[in-house]
Scaffold this motif. Sequence first.
Motif, PDB file in Angstrom:
ATOM      1  N   LEU A  25      -7.146   1.131  19.109  1.00 60.52           N
ATOM      2  CA  LEU A  25      -6.427   2.323  18.684  1.00 60.52           C
ATOM      3  C   LEU A  25      -5.876   3.150  18.802  1.00 60.52           C
ATOM      4  CD1 LEU A  25      -4.427  -1.153  17.337  1.00 60.52           C
ATOM      5  CD2 LEU A  25      -3.286  -0.479  19.365  1.00 60.52           C
ATOM      6  N   THR A  26      -6.689   4.511  17.645  1.00 61.89           N
ATOM      7  CA  THR A  26      -6.844   5.776  17.184  1.00 61.89           C
ATOM      8  C   THR A  26      -8.279   6.500  18.260  1.00 61.89           C
ATOM      9  OG1 THR A  26      -8.664   4.382  16.048  1.00 61.89           O
ATOM     10  CG2 THR A  26      -5.938   4.797  15.241  1.00 61.89           C
ATOM     11  N   TRP A  27      -9.029   5.732  19.007  1.00 63.96           N
ATOM     12  CA  TRP A  27      -9.794   6.214  19.888  1.00 63.96           C
ATOM     13  C   TRP A  27      -8.996   7.635  21.049  1.00 63.96           C
ATOM     14  CZ3 TRP A  27     -14.506   6.661  20.121  1.00 63.96           C
ATOM     15  CH2 TRP A  27     -15.474   7.190  20.472  1.00 63.96           C
ATOM     16  N   GLY A  28      -9.772   8.464  20.857  1.00 59.68           N
ATOM     17  CA  GLY A  28      -8.896   9.953  21.204  1.00 59.68           C
ATOM     18  C   GLY A  28      -7.510  10.535  20.805  1.00 59.68           C
ATOM     19  N   ARG A  29      -6.719  10.245  19.972  1.00 57.50           N
ATOM     20  CA  ARG A  29      -5.715  10.150  18.862  1.00 57.50           C
ATOM     21  C   ARG A  29      -5.353  11.356  18.382  1.00 57.50           C
ATOM     22  NH1 ARG A  29      -2.466   4.561  20.079  1.00 57.50           N
ATOM     23  NH2 ARG A  29      -2.719   4.242  22.143  1.00 57.50           N
ATOM     24  N   LEU A  35      -3.031   7.961   8.382  1.00 61.62           N
ATOM     25  CA  LEU A  35      -3.873   6.607   9.330  1.00 61.62           C
ATOM     26  C   LEU A  35      -5.524   7.223   9.027  1.00 61.62           C
ATOM     27  CD1 LEU A  35      -2.000   6.367  12.492  1.00 61.62           C
ATOM     28  CD2 LEU A  35      -2.401   4.877  10.786  1.00 61.62           C
ATOM     29  N   VAL A  36      -5.406   8.404   8.637  1.00 64.84           N
ATOM     30  CA  VAL A  36      -6.674   9.010   8.290  1.00 64.84           C
ATOM     31  C   VAL A  36      -6.828   8.203   7.465  1.00 64.84           C
ATOM     32  CG1 VAL A  36      -8.438  10.786   7.564  1.00 64.84           C
ATOM     33  CG2 VAL A  36      -6.639  10.765   9.484  1.00 64.84           C
ATOM     34  N   ALA A  37      -6.495   8.038   6.268  1.00 59.62           N
ATOM     35  CA  ALA A  37      -7.055   7.190   5.028  1.00 59.62           C
ATOM     36  C   ALA A  37      -7.095   5.591   5.143  1.00 59.62           C
ATOM     37  CB  ALA A  37      -5.652   7.013   4.054  1.00 59.62           C
ATOM     38  N   VAL A  38      -5.790   5.454   6.381  1.00 62.16           N
ATOM     39  CA  VAL A  38      -6.536   3.614   6.761  1.00 62.16           C
ATOM     40  C   VAL A  38      -8.029   3.457   7.705  1.00 62.16           C
ATOM     41  CG1 VAL A  38      -5.889   1.502   7.871  1.00 62.16           C
ATOM     42  CG2 VAL A  38      -4.130   3.032   6.839  1.00 62.16           C
ATOM     43  N   VAL A  39      -8.053   4.331   8.710  1.00 65.15           N
ATOM     44  CA  VAL A  39      -9.374   4.181   9.057  1.00 65.15           C
ATOM     45  C   VAL A  39     -10.558   4.215   8.318  1.00 65.15           C
ATOM     46  CG1 VAL A  39     -11.102   5.709  11.078  1.00 65.15           C
ATOM     47  CG2 VAL A  39      -8.659   5.463  11.725  1.00 65.15           C
ATOM     48  N   ALA A  40     -10.110   5.057   7.100  1.00 65.65           N
ATOM     49  CA  ALA A  40     -11.591   5.399   6.714  1.00 65.65           C
ATOM     50  C   ALA A  40     -12.079   4.202   5.593  1.00 65.65           C
ATOM     51  CB  ALA A  40     -11.083   6.728   5.044  1.00 65.65           C
ATOM     52  N   VAL A  41     -10.807   3.254   5.328  1.00 64.68           N
ATOM     53  CA  VAL A  41     -10.726   2.325   4.232  1.00 64.68           C
ATOM     54  C   VAL A  41     -11.498   1.186   5.377  1.00 64.68           C
ATOM     55  CG1 VAL A  41      -9.368   0.442   3.178  1.00 64.68           C
ATOM     56  CG2 VAL A  41      -8.907   2.740   2.639  1.00 64.68           C
ATOM     57  N   LYS A 237     -16.772   8.617  14.451  1.00 66.64           N
ATOM     58  CA  LYS A 237     -16.126   9.943  15.259  1.00 66.64           C
ATOM     59  C   LYS A 237     -14.705  10.456  15.777  1.00 66.64           C
ATOM     60  CE  LYS A 237     -16.290  11.828  19.902  1.00 66.64           C
ATOM     61  NZ  LYS A 237     -14.848  12.152  20.400  1.00 66.64           N
ATOM     62  N   VAL A 238     -14.110   8.693  15.610  1.00 68.07           N
ATOM     63  CA  VAL A 238     -12.261   8.907  15.284  1.00 68.07           C
ATOM     64  C   VAL A 238     -12.169   9.743  14.212  1.00 68.07           C
ATOM     65  CG1 VAL A 238     -10.126   7.709  14.618  1.00 68.07           C
ATOM     66  CG2 VAL A 238     -11.795   7.014  16.241  1.00 68.07           C
ATOM     67  N   GLU A 239     -13.147   9.988  13.221  1.00 64.83           N
ATOM     68  CA  GLU A 239     -12.429  10.766  11.658  1.00 64.83           C
ATOM     69  C   GLU A 239     -12.982  12.343  12.180  1.00 64.83           C
ATOM     70  OE1 GLU A 239     -11.651   9.486   7.942  1.00 64.83           O
ATOM     71  OE2 GLU A 239     -10.185   8.969  10.015  1.00 64.83           O
ATOM     72  N   SER A 240     -14.028  12.284  13.419  1.00 64.07           N
ATOM     73  CA  SER A 240     -14.896  13.507  12.966  1.00 64.07           C
ATOM     74  C   SER A 240     -14.291  15.130  13.253  1.00 64.07           C
ATOM     75  CB  SER A 240     -15.767  13.320  14.333  1.00 64.07           C
ATOM     76  OG  SER A 240     -14.541  13.235  15.533  1.00 64.07           O
ATOM     77  N   PRO A 241     -12.765  15.264  14.376  1.00 63.06           N
ATOM     78  CA  PRO A 241     -11.978  15.882  13.811  1.00 63.06           C
ATOM     79  C   PRO A 241     -11.464  16.688  12.973  1.00 63.06           C
ATOM     80  CG  PRO A 241     -11.511  14.749  16.139  1.00 63.06           C
ATOM     81  CD  PRO A 241     -12.237  14.073  15.424  1.00 63.06           C
ATOM     82  N   VAL A 242     -10.985  15.218  12.177  1.00 63.49           N
ATOM     83  CA  VAL A 242     -10.607  15.606  11.014  1.00 63.49           C
ATOM     84  C   VAL A 242     -11.990  16.244  10.096  1.00 63.49           C
ATOM     85  CG1 VAL A 242      -9.657  15.389   8.382  1.00 63.49           C
ATOM     86  CG2 VAL A 242      -9.011  14.176  10.949  1.00 63.49           C
ATOM     87  N   ILE A 243     -12.933  15.697   9.892  1.00 61.03           N
ATOM     88  CA  ILE A 243     -14.131  16.319   9.533  1.00 61.03           C
ATOM     89  C   ILE A 243     -14.307  17.967   9.438  1.00 61.03           C
ATOM     90  CG2 ILE A 243     -16.366  16.109   9.288  1.00 61.03           C
ATOM     91  CD1 ILE A 243     -16.152  13.020   9.837  1.00 61.03           C
TER      92      ILE A 243
END
Length: 365
Positions: A25-29, A35-41, A237-243
């Motif tokens: 659901l989050t790939w490439g978005r 949502l970043v926090a949810v993905v981290a959990v 990888k999804v979190e990498s832009p935030v990183i």
Amino acid sequence: MIGLTRRAAGWTALAPVLALLALALTWGRELPAVLVAVVAVLLAGAVLAAVHHAEVVAHRVGEPFGSLVLAVAVTVIEVALILSLVASGGHGSEALARDTVFAAIMITCNGIVGLCLTAGTLRRRVVAFNAEGSGGALATVATLATLSLVLPTFTTSRRGPAFAPEQLAFAAVCSLALYGLFVLTQTVRHRDYFLPVTAEGEVIDEDGHAARPSGARTLASLALLLVALVGVVGLAKVESPVIESAVAGAGLPHAVVGVVIALLVLLPETLAALRAARRDRLQTSLNLALGSAMASIGLTIPAIAVASIWLSGPLVLGLDATHMVLLALTVVVSTLTVVPGRATLLQGGVHLALFAAFLFLAVSP
């Protein structure tokens, strides 16, 4: 007790599926903060589930096969992550493979080894392991790291710390051959060198303390392990832009991105190695740590060599002077740790100090 076990099993089965669903659901978005926090959990849940299923598989197949399964599975998916980030062609992507692989070496050989030695020696004043197996693994890691990450700094066929195509091909073939030879040694010819030992040097019976899981449960755990690892690396990888944004916003070097990604990807091995150390299975911890370092180089470099056929732009592999000093010191200290076959709290502290130095110099080069 049975109810608690079933709930735990249900949770470890659900976490990988939720992580994979979140990945789809989050790939490439571009994600908002919530949502970043949810993905981290979900990422954390996938890591814990991966450790659980890796232990089930390891208990079924025994050592050293169990450590090999986790190390290879994580590394194969890690290579896919590195290639996807390099192919994206963003800022600093030309050195991302080098930064991530070197970070993996420092994390495994100093961070994981240091934590496991500390955890083991806090329970027992002196911990024992098999010097023959660990020494062979360390020698392979040192050779692979030198061939792939040190020599490109000194070769003259191409400008900059990079290999010419034929040199990259040679390094890839050597890496794959050495890794294959190590796996043969670890699993067939000298398997006893990689089994846990007591302080008196006697091999520990891994299967003597609990019933082995059934074949059906092992296959289910293996499938869920792969799903969990795909979720871990994909969500990283999804979190990498935030990183990357956080690193840039803090004014830190871009190499820190590779360090953070390696830390996330190696979380399953770190937790699995710590659990083994707490159960007085330090050899299993070393198998995981050194095996992961070896797989990171032995599988990444050949994959990069093949991908370089269609990847455009330079591929930086050579380390700078600071990192070469850290690598050389890591090899020397690791040799002195491994050779006696016994270690104390002091060795754990030295490895953790080297790991802290690596992290500090990554942030403040």
